[in-house]
Design a protein around this motif. Structure first.
Motif, short mmCIF file in Angstrom:
data_model
loop_
_atom_site.label_atom_id
_atom_site.label_comp_id
_atom_site.label_asym_id
_atom_site.label_seq_id
_atom_site.Cartn_x
_atom_site.Cartn_y
_atom_site.Cartn_z
N ARG A 81 0.82 -1.20 0.00
CA ARG A 81 0.00 0.00 0.00
C ARG A 81 0.86 1.26 0.00
O ARG A 81 1.80 1.37 0.79
CB ARG A 81 -0.92 -0.03 1.22
CG ARG A 81 -1.93 -1.19 1.13
CD ARG A 81 -2.66 -1.46 2.43
NE ARG A 81 -1.80 -1.97 3.49
CZ ARG A 81 -1.40 -3.24 3.60
NH1 ARG A 81 -1.77 -4.13 2.71
NH2 ARG A 81 -0.63 -3.63 4.60
N ILE A 82 0.51 2.20 -0.89
CA ILE A 82 1.23 3.47 -1.03
C ILE A 82 0.21 4.59 -0.91
O ILE A 82 -0.85 4.54 -1.53
CB ILE A 82 1.95 3.54 -2.40
CG1 ILE A 82 2.98 2.40 -2.52
CG2 ILE A 82 2.60 4.90 -2.60
CD1 ILE A 82 3.52 2.18 -3.91
N LEU A 83 0.53 5.60 -0.10
CA LEU A 83 -0.38 6.73 0.11
C LEU A 83 0.17 7.98 -0.58
O LEU A 83 1.36 8.29 -0.46
CB LEU A 83 -0.54 7.01 1.61
CG LEU A 83 -1.53 8.12 1.97
CD1 LEU A 83 -2.96 7.60 1.82
CD2 LEU A 83 -1.30 8.61 3.38
N LEU A 84 -0.71 8.69 -1.29
CA LEU A 84 -0.38 9.96 -1.92
C LEU A 84 -1.21 11.06 -1.27
O LEU A 84 -2.38 10.85 -0.98
CB LEU A 84 -0.75 9.94 -3.41
CG LEU A 84 -0.04 8.97 -4.32
CD1 LEU A 84 -0.70 8.99 -5.69
CD2 LEU A 84 1.42 9.34 -4.45
N THR A 85 -0.60 12.20 -1.08
CA THR A 85 -1.39 13.35 -0.63
C THR A 85 -0.74 14.63 -1.11
O THR A 85 0.48 14.72 -1.19
CB THR A 85 -1.60 13.36 0.90
OG1 THR A 85 -2.48 14.42 1.23
CG2 THR A 85 -0.31 13.50 1.65
N GLY A 86 -1.58 15.59 -1.43
CA GLY A 86 -1.10 16.89 -1.86
C GLY A 86 -0.92 17.83 -0.68
O GLY A 86 -0.51 18.96 -0.84
N TYR A 87 -1.22 17.35 0.48
CA TYR A 87 -1.15 18.17 1.69
C TYR A 87 -0.11 17.61 2.63
O TYR A 87 0.08 16.42 2.71
CB TYR A 87 -2.51 18.18 2.40
CG TYR A 87 -3.62 18.63 1.50
CD1 TYR A 87 -3.94 19.98 1.38
CD2 TYR A 87 -4.35 17.70 0.76
CE1 TYR A 87 -4.96 20.38 0.55
CE2 TYR A 87 -5.38 18.12 -0.08
CZ TYR A 87 -5.67 19.46 -0.18
OH TYR A 87 -6.67 19.87 -1.01
#
Length: 156
Positions: A81-87
């Motif tokens: 699992r990989i998490l992306l966030t712009g914040y």
């Protein structure tokens, strides 16, 4: 890196359709790409398809990336699992590590090279984990067979 005869199966989850299109256009030749515009749609895809790597945006309506990953662990704990966030939300990152059991965290917008390298590293770990589980399963079977033979010997 590919598993046996198939491409690495990657699921990308994001509530922004343009991001889904961009991801698919970038990686469709290298990986078997699945996309979902919501956590609920992604859950259905995981139930119906073998997935090796899951990449999800954190900030989505209805269900955050961490909430989605928590549900995925209940359905299939195997995919990396990989998490992306712009914040820069350290609370989300901490939750992702503790609750979503993520392999890696990346900032949006992602760079093709960095995301590709992360997918490759995640798959290497995934493949090693699968290999270890298969070895463990074989050892358990051998152990059961040895216990049976020992019982037979003791009873005779």
């Amino acid at each position: 890196m590919e598993n046996k005869n198939n491409k690495i199966a990657v699921l990308y989850v994001d509530d922004e359709e343009n991001n889904l299109i961009s991801f698919k256009a970038t990686f469709r030749l290298k990986y078997k790409v699945y996309t979902a515009i919501s956590g609920a749609e992604a859950i259905d895809l995981v139930r119906e398809n073998p997935i090796d790597i899951i990449i999800t945006d954190q900030r989505m309506p209805e269900m955050t990336g961490v909430e989605f990953l928590e549900e995925i662990i209940e359905i299939d704990p195997e995919p990396m699992r990989i998490l992306l966030t712009g914040y820069t939300d350290m609370g989300a990152v901490i939750d992702a590590v503790n609750k979503g059991k993520i392999f890696h965290y990346l900032n949006k917008p992602w760079s093709e090279e960095e995301l590709d390298q992360t997918i490759q590293r995640a798959y290497e770990v995934y493949a090693q984990k699968k290999e270890l589980l298969e070895t463990y399963s074989k050892l358990e079977l051998s152990n059961e067979q040895l216990e049976f033979l020992l019982r037979q010997k003791l009873l005779s």
